[in-house]
Design an enzyme around this catalytic site. Structure first.
Site, mmCIF file in Angstrom:
data_model
loop_
_atom_site.group_PDB
_atom_site.id
_atom_site.type_symbol
_atom_site.label_atom_id
_atom_site.label_comp_id
_atom_site.label_asym_id
_atom_site.label_seq_id
_atom_site.Cartn_x
_atom_site.Cartn_y
_atom_site.Cartn_z
ATOM 1 N N HIS A 59 0.858 -1.173 -0.069
ATOM 2 C CA HIS A 59 0.067 0.001 0.040
ATOM 3 C C HIS A 59 0.726 1.406 -0.108
ATOM 4 O O HIS A 59 1.326 1.863 1.040
ATOM 5 C CB HIS A 59 -0.850 -0.172 1.173
ATOM 6 C CG HIS A 59 -2.129 0.964 1.177
ATOM 7 N ND1 HIS A 59 -3.207 0.811 1.775
ATOM 8 C CD2 HIS A 59 -2.227 2.038 0.598
ATOM 9 C CE1 HIS A 59 -4.143 1.721 1.506
ATOM 10 N NE2 HIS A 59 -3.304 2.722 0.589
ATOM 11 N N ASP A 303 0.610 2.722 3.654
ATOM 12 C CA ASP A 303 -0.078 3.573 3.430
ATOM 13 C C ASP A 303 0.967 5.122 3.076
ATOM 14 O O ASP A 303 0.316 5.957 3.139
ATOM 15 C CB ASP A 303 -1.427 4.072 3.975
ATOM 16 C CG ASP A 303 -2.288 4.647 3.410
ATOM 17 O OD1 ASP A 303 -2.235 5.111 2.124
ATOM 18 O OD2 ASP A 303 -3.367 5.270 4.102
#
Length: 422
Positions: A59, A303
């Protein structure tokens, strides 16, 4: 001949449940059986170090094309290598969106000689607008291995279900941003004591939980897999746990900031601590750790979301997101290994072996014949995160100034050293 020997190193390879001090041999970019050392071989003294499979971060936002002032493919992979990340999945919210073969071709070409292997997630809908489905077969043919509208949920459940059903046939993984936008309603931080104290509109935990529930239900109804992104709430952890017990094909990730930090740091009014989902409560943080410990949460991803200093200047108006690839392993070692009950095998499994399996890529192992992607780590090295010494373009780390224990000292990609600590 391209041969490397890492001598006297502690080898951590979850696929073989291997944890031993030995020599690690590399021949022509792959882990090899022992061979006799010659003067031509490259030798690294691994005494006191740990060798684990290069991390797989499923991610990552590389911002390229379109937002290269924040990050680009080259600087992003430099940051990855500095954190021991040798494979990453880049998300499609670029400009233009990764919704066609042309953008995929651009990324593949630019990533050819980078310090980390770049895999690509194509978008589920054109322009991430949630209206028109992309041509999944064309995206796969062009080289995408993942599918997501990350940054936003796919609002139309029929479009989402269709992608989830087609993905397994194409060998692709659907990764889901779970959020109910009506409930989130433009909130900035977790709805709770800190949003009240600061007088800022909050995002209720229910916004994530409702989104998680929808994706689990779609996976169950259609008997297809789903991977849930950036889990941050206690309730979502419990729903995923129950779904797994019920046989639903769900996997899930969390990020280091969710098991390290809580909403309390937002009292500083520093936008580097603002991301979506937002930092939650101590109860949520402990539930995340419990979920990692019992296998409810399958892996740790970052992320990684770079923003410029100008972007992050105003606490309330700043975009969400924080960087994380250079600090992810250090945070996991500090919180889960040194201060928790996780073994090094557990950490390597969460950050390398399992994400590789979720993405169906050739990574995450140090067994003979595997690609020689290796993170060499001093697990006891204490250091302070200095944002000015990070290797990406943007410096918006939520771990700035924090004392960490455990640091990557060398990263090896297919047998070649691509990062070495100064």
């Amino acid at each position: 001949m391209n041969r490397l020997i890492i001598e006297n190193v502690r080898i951590i390879s979850p696929e073989e449940q291997r944890d031993e001090v030995a020599n690690l041999y590399v021949n022509n970019g792959r882990i090899a059986d022992p061979f006799r050392k010659t003067e031509q071989d490259t030798v690294i003294d691994g005494t006191g170090l740990v060798a684990m499979p290069g991390l797989v971060d499923l991610h990552v936002h590389l911002r390229d094309p379109g937002q290269e002032e924040k990050e680009d493919i080259i600087t992003g992979t430099n940051a990855a290598a500095a954190g021991g990340v040798t494979s990453l999945l880049c998300m499609p919210n670029t400009n233009p969106t990764i919704d066609n073969a042309g953008v995929i071709s651009y990324i593949k070409e630019k990533a050819k000689n980078c310090k980390s292997r770049v895999y690509i997630a194509g978008s589920i809908t054109m322009g991430l607008e949630g209206k028109e489905p992309t041509d999944l077969k064309a995206l796969r043919k062009a080289g995408a291995i993942g599918l997501s509208d990350d940054g936003r949920p796919v609002l139309d459940p029929e479009i989402m279900a269709s992608a989830m059903k087609k993905a397994p046939e194409l060998g692709m993984t659907v990764v889901a941003h779970c959020e109910d936008l009506e409930l989130a309603d433009g909130g900035k931080i977790n709805e709770g004591k800190m949003s009240k104290k600061l007088g800022i509109k909050g995002i209720p935990a229910e916004a994530e939980d409702k989104g998680t529930k929808r994706e689990i239900n779609l996976a169950k109804e259609n008997n297809v897999p789903i991977h849930v992104c950036h889990v941050s709430t206690k309730t979502s952890v419990q729903m995923i746990r129950e779904a797994k017990e019920d046989g639903v094909k769900v996997t899930a990730e969390t990020a280091p900031h969710y098991f390290t930090l809580t909403e309390d740091v937002l009292e500083k009014r520093d936008a580097d601590y603002r991301m979506n989902p937002p930092l939650r409560t101590e109860e949520d943080r402990l539930a995340i750790i419990e979920g990692l410990a019992d296998g409810t949460l399958d892996c740790i991803a970052t992320d990684h979301a770079p923003h410029t200093e100008e972007d992050k200047k105003d606490f309330e108006k700043a975009p969400n997101g924080s960087i994380g690839m250079e600090t992810s392993l250090a945070a996991a070692l500090t919180v889960l290994y040194h201060n928790g009950d996780f073994s090094l095998l557990d950490i390597a499994k969460l950050m390398s072996t399992t994400p590789a399996k979720i993405l169906k890529i050739n990574a995450g192992s140090l067994k003979t014949g595997a690609l020689a992607d290796i993170a060499l780590v001093d697990v006891d090295k204490e250091w302070i995160v200095d944002r000015d010494k990070l290797h990406g373009k943007s410096k918006n780390t939520p771990f700035k100034g924090m004392k960490m224990k455990g640091k990557v000292v060398k990263t090896i990609l297919e047998g070649k050293v691509v990062f070495e600590e100064d």
